[in-house]
Design a protein around this motif. Structure first.
Motif, PDB file in Angstrom:
ATOM      1  N   LEU A 174     -12.536   9.474  73.745  1.00 46.44           N
ATOM      2  CA  LEU A 174     -13.738  10.114  73.893  1.00 46.44           C
ATOM      3  C   LEU A 174     -14.044  11.157  72.686  1.00 46.44           C
ATOM      4  CD1 LEU A 174     -14.248  11.038  77.758  1.00 46.44           C
ATOM      5  CD2 LEU A 174     -15.253   8.992  76.329  1.00 46.44           C
ATOM      6  N   LEU A 175     -12.683  11.834  72.390  1.00 49.11           N
ATOM      7  CA  LEU A 175     -12.842  12.722  71.294  1.00 49.11           C
ATOM      8  C   LEU A 175     -13.183  11.805  69.753  1.00 49.11           C
ATOM      9  CD1 LEU A 175      -9.984  14.955  72.133  1.00 49.11           C
ATOM     10  CD2 LEU A 175     -12.507  15.610  72.046  1.00 49.11           C
ATOM     11  N   ALA A 176     -12.540  10.619  69.785  1.00 48.98           N
ATOM     12  CA  ALA A 176     -12.606  10.104  68.579  1.00 48.98           C
ATOM     13  C   ALA A 176     -13.930   9.458  68.267  1.00 48.98           C
ATOM     14  CB  ALA A 176     -11.606   8.843  68.611  1.00 48.98           C
ATOM     15  N   THR A 177     -14.713   9.162  69.546  1.00 42.92           N
ATOM     16  CA  THR A 177     -15.925   8.463  69.441  1.00 42.92           C
ATOM     17  C   THR A 177     -17.018   9.550  69.261  1.00 42.92           C
ATOM     18  OG1 THR A 177     -16.051   8.315  71.607  1.00 42.92           O
ATOM     19  CG2 THR A 177     -15.555   6.361  70.341  1.00 42.92           C
ATOM     20  N   GLY A 178     -16.612  11.179  69.532  1.00 46.37           N
ATOM     21  CA  GLY A 178     -17.825  12.111  69.428  1.00 46.37           C
ATOM     22  C   GLY A 178     -18.317  12.260  70.880  1.00 46.37           C
ATOM     23  N   VAL A 179     -18.077  11.561  71.990  1.00 46.76           N
ATOM     24  CA  VAL A 179     -18.735  11.717  73.024  1.00 46.76           C
ATOM     25  C   VAL A 179     -18.506  13.378  73.557  1.00 46.76           C
ATOM     26  CG1 VAL A 179     -18.889  11.034  75.421  1.00 46.76           C
ATOM     27  CG2 VAL A 179     -18.709   9.477  73.562  1.00 46.76           C
ATOM     28  N   ILE A 180     -17.352  13.706  73.539  1.00 43.62           N
ATOM     29  CA  ILE A 180     -16.931  15.218  74.019  1.00 43.62           C
ATOM     30  C   ILE A 180     -16.459  15.881  72.848  1.00 43.62           C
ATOM     31  CG2 ILE A 180     -16.564  14.417  76.095  1.00 43.62           C
ATOM     32  CD1 ILE A 180     -13.713  14.369  75.801  1.00 43.62           C
ATOM     33  N   SER A 181     -16.569  17.233  72.796  1.00 43.96           N
ATOM     34  CA  SER A 181     -15.755  18.229  71.740  1.00 43.96           C
ATOM     35  C   SER A 181     -14.498  18.764  71.975  1.00 43.96           C
ATOM     36  CB  SER A 181     -16.822  19.317  71.396  1.00 43.96           C
ATOM     37  OG  SER A 181     -17.170  19.950  72.457  1.00 43.96           O
ATOM     38  N   GLN A 182     -14.254  18.765  73.539  1.00 38.11           N
ATOM     39  CA  GLN A 182     -12.850  19.212  73.940  1.00 38.11           C
ATOM     40  C   GLN A 182     -12.568  18.442  75.023  1.00 38.11           C
ATOM     41  OE1 GLN A 182     -13.662  23.287  75.143  1.00 38.11           O
ATOM     42  NE2 GLN A 182     -15.216  22.576  76.729  1.00 38.11           N
ATOM     43  N   PRO A 183     -11.095  18.330  75.328  1.00 43.00           N
ATOM     44  CA  PRO A 183     -10.617  17.364  76.288  1.00 43.00           C
ATOM     45  C   PRO A 183     -11.234  17.539  77.767  1.00 43.00           C
ATOM     46  CG  PRO A 183      -8.795  18.194  74.785  1.00 43.00           C
ATOM     47  CD  PRO A 183     -10.100  18.990  74.506  1.00 43.00           C
ATOM     48  N   LEU A 184     -11.478  16.596  78.611  1.00 50.63           N
ATOM     49  CA  LEU A 184     -11.788  16.765  79.975  1.00 50.63           C
ATOM     50  C   LEU A 184     -10.462  17.064  80.857  1.00 50.63           C
ATOM     51  CD1 LEU A 184     -14.292  13.825  80.498  1.00 50.63           C
ATOM     52  CD2 LEU A 184     -15.019  16.300  79.784  1.00 50.63           C
ATOM     53  N   ILE A 185     -10.806  17.895  81.766  1.00 46.85           N
ATOM     54  CA  ILE A 185      -9.733  18.128  82.769  1.00 46.85           C
ATOM     55  C   ILE A 185     -10.008  17.346  83.957  1.00 46.85           C
ATOM     56  CG2 ILE A 185      -8.720  19.897  83.974  1.00 46.85           C
ATOM     57  CD1 ILE A 185      -8.352  20.247  81.082  1.00 46.85           C
ATOM     58  N   ILE A 186      -9.363  16.089  84.036  1.00 48.98           N
ATOM     59  CA  ILE A 186      -9.525  15.169  85.097  1.00 48.98           C
ATOM     60  C   ILE A 186      -8.478  15.101  85.979  1.00 48.98           C
ATOM     61  CG2 ILE A 186     -10.066  12.814  85.776  1.00 48.98           C
ATOM     62  CD1 ILE A 186     -11.426  12.534  83.232  1.00 48.98           C
ATOM     63  N   LEU A 187      -7.145  14.946  85.480  1.00 48.92           N
ATOM     64  CA  LEU A 187      -5.891  15.027  86.032  1.00 48.92           C
ATOM     65  C   LEU A 187      -5.764  16.166  86.833  1.00 48.92           C
ATOM     66  CD1 LEU A 187      -3.241  13.084  86.371  1.00 48.92           C
ATOM     67  CD2 LEU A 187      -2.093  14.725  84.546  1.00 48.92           C
ATOM     68  N   ASN A 188      -4.996  16.243  88.138  1.00 46.37           N
ATOM     69  CA  ASN A 188      -4.809  17.361  89.112  1.00 46.37           C
ATOM     70  C   ASN A 188      -6.325  17.722  89.801  1.00 46.37           C
ATOM     71  OD1 ASN A 188      -2.031  17.046  88.692  1.00 46.37           O
ATOM     72  ND2 ASN A 188      -2.156  18.777  87.056  1.00 46.37           N
ATOM     73  N   THR A 189      -7.168  16.954  89.854  1.00 46.16           N
ATOM     74  CA  THR A 189      -8.481  17.106  90.416  1.00 46.16           C
ATOM     75  C   THR A 189      -8.612  16.155  91.542  1.00 46.16           C
ATOM     76  OG1 THR A 189      -9.887  15.903  88.817  1.00 46.16           O
ATOM     77  CG2 THR A 189      -9.470  18.164  88.663  1.00 46.16           C
ATOM     78  N   TYR A 190      -9.731  16.340  92.293  1.00 44.43           N
ATOM     79  CA  TYR A 190     -10.281  15.440  93.248  1.00 44.43           C
ATOM     80  C   TYR A 190     -10.936  14.006  92.555  1.00 44.43           C
ATOM     81  CZ  TYR A 190      -9.335  18.458  97.132  1.00 44.43           C
ATOM     82  OH  TYR A 190      -8.972  19.395  98.124  1.00 44.43           O
ATOM     83  N   THR A 191     -11.532  14.150  91.450  1.00 45.90           N
ATOM     84  CA  THR A 191     -11.823  13.093  90.724  1.00 45.90           C
ATOM     85  C   THR A 191     -10.871  12.167  90.334  1.00 45.90           C
ATOM     86  OG1 THR A 191     -13.603  14.535  89.647  1.00 45.90           O
ATOM     87  CG2 THR A 191     -13.035  12.524  88.631  1.00 45.90           C
ATOM     88  N   ALA A 192      -9.827  12.519  90.040  1.00 43.78           N
ATOM     89  CA  ALA A 192      -8.427  11.798  89.613  1.00 43.78           C
ATOM     90  C   ALA A 192      -8.042  11.051  90.800  1.00 43.78           C
ATOM     91  CB  ALA A 192      -7.224  12.624  89.132  1.00 43.78           C
ATOM     92  N   ILE A 193      -8.170  11.772  92.045  1.00 44.17           N
ATOM     93  CA  ILE A 193      -7.934  11.042  93.292  1.00 44.17           C
ATOM     94  C   ILE A 193      -8.621   9.941  93.648  1.00 44.17           C
ATOM     95  CG2 ILE A 193      -7.346  11.359  95.932  1.00 44.17           C
ATOM     96  CD1 ILE A 193      -6.657  14.347  95.326  1.00 44.17           C
ATOM     97  N   PHE A 194      -9.966  10.158  93.401  1.00 44.88           N
ATOM     98  CA  PHE A 194     -10.896   9.168  93.752  1.00 44.88           C
ATOM     99  C   PHE A 194     -10.651   8.035  92.816  1.00 44.88           C
ATOM    100  CE2 PHE A 194     -13.965  12.865  95.051  1.00 44.88           C
ATOM    101  CZ  PHE A 194     -13.349  12.548  96.438  1.00 44.88           C
ATOM    102  N   ILE A 195     -10.535   8.012  91.650  1.00 44.83           N
ATOM    103  CA  ILE A 195     -10.125   7.145  90.555  1.00 44.83           C
ATOM    104  C   ILE A 195      -8.782   6.505  91.016  1.00 44.83           C
ATOM    105  CG2 ILE A 195      -9.585   6.670  88.209  1.00 44.83           C
ATOM    106  CD1 ILE A 195     -11.218   9.213  87.395  1.00 44.83           C
ATOM    107  N   GLY A 196      -7.877   6.839  91.367  1.00 47.89           N
ATOM    108  CA  GLY A 196      -6.790   6.376  91.640  1.00 47.89           C
ATOM    109  C   GLY A 196      -6.987   5.642  93.070  1.00 47.89           C
TER     110      GLY A 196
END
Length: 323
Positions: A174-196
């Motif tokens: 995402l950083l390389a393609t310019g979609v975001i300017s700073q890393p997303l905090i996904i790990l250690n969240t409920y979002t990561a649990i849903f993805i897993g």
């Protein structure tokens, strides 16, 4: 041999003419087919459940195993009946007094329900596409769905850590393609649990859905279109209702293990994630409180089995009324 002769050998009169030993062998085979599933449930469900329930009625002790045995026949029949007077539900009462366990149950049910809905949303188009694909490539598509099972479940969950962490593959892309300017905090969240959970249990949703959709008569869709029904209305009025058995089976196959999931919340959700699977593990191995942890397991089992039994009874009554 003529068809008349074949029919004669398979008629009830021919069965009655069999020797008593042959009839006894046939009856034994028929009984064995029925008995084997019941033996499986007895040894791998009922007996372990009774053992866990027995431990949940005991008290914690500094010993090995770390609880005071109850309903033990070592003292003879009189000692066994004497132990009945000492049985209590203190461990179950403790669960109602501590908000930690209630919150863990509620959080687990909510996470499992949301994960099941997300898995259904992702899995239904996949199953529908597989069912409508040419018959020559369906086996290949099925193999691709089952292929993740050939890899260790733990390794697949660990792989998501490398993908979701701040310096992981997803953030780098995402950083390389310019979609975001700073890393997303996904790990250690409920979002990561849903993805897993969605990733890990997706095949359990896709396969029952594919089984229902593959058997559907798609001439009904064509007839609906000929009568002027829009594709969206045809899907909700014909396709989805006919696939409901697969939807229900897939949701149960995802929801039930997701409620008691331990590995995914522990690795992807972090130490602050409150789910009943982690709570159960902490009670068993960190606190070594086997009676309380057994009570937690018994309640969790009842929470899952009772609704399923009620649903099956409702389905049986609906089928009888449909006849």
């Amino acid at each position: 041999m003529s068809s008349a002769a074949t029919a004669e050998t398979t008629s009830p009169a021919a069965d009655a003419a069999k020797s008593p030993l042959a009839r006894l062998g046939s009856a034994f085979v028929n009984r064995l087919v029925i008995i084997v599933p019941y033996l499986w449930l007895l040894f791998f469900f009922l007996i372990p459940f009774v053992i866990v329930f027995k431990i949940s009625l005991s008290t914690t002790a500094i010993a090995m195993p770390p609880y005071t045995p109850v309903l033990d026949f070592s003292g003879g029949i009189s000692g066994f009946f004497g132990q009945l007077k000492q049985l209590g539900v203190d461990n179950y009462t403790w669960l109602t007094e501590d908000a930690l366990y209630f919150n863990a149950y509620v959080t687990s049910l909510i996470i499992a329900a949301i994960s099941t809905v997300l898995t259904l949303i992702v899995g239904y188009p996949i199953a529908y596409g597989m069912a409508r694909a040419p018959a020559t490539i369906r086996p290949t598509l099925l193999m691709l769905v089952i292929l993740p099972f050939w890899t260790s479940f733990l390794i697949r969950v660990y792989a998501w850590i490398g993908i979701l962490k701040p310096e992981g593959l997803l953030n780098q892309l995402l950083l390389a393609t310019g979609v975001i300017s700073q890393p997303l905090i996904i790990l250690n969240t409920y979002t990561a649990i849903f993805i897993g959970i969605v990733y890990s249990y997706l095949p359990f949703m896709v396969l029952p859905l594919y089984s229902s959709l593959e058997k559907m008569d798609y001439s009904l869709i064509e007839a609906a279109k000929d009568l002027g029904c829009p594709p969206t209305s045809a899907f909700w009025k014909i396709t989805f209702p006919l696939s409901l058995p697969g939807v229900i089976a897939g949701c149960l196959l995802v929801f039930i293990p997701a409620v008691g999931e331990f590995v995914i919340p522990d690795l992807l959700g972090g130490s602050q994630t409150l789910m009943i699977g982690k709570t159960l593990w902490n009670e068993f191995f960190a606190n070594r409180d086997w009676p309380v942890s057994s009570a937690v397991a018994v309640i969790l089992l009842l929470l899952l089995i009772v609704p399923i039994m009620l649903f099956q009874q409702a389905q049986a009554r609906a089928q009888e009324q449909g006849r």
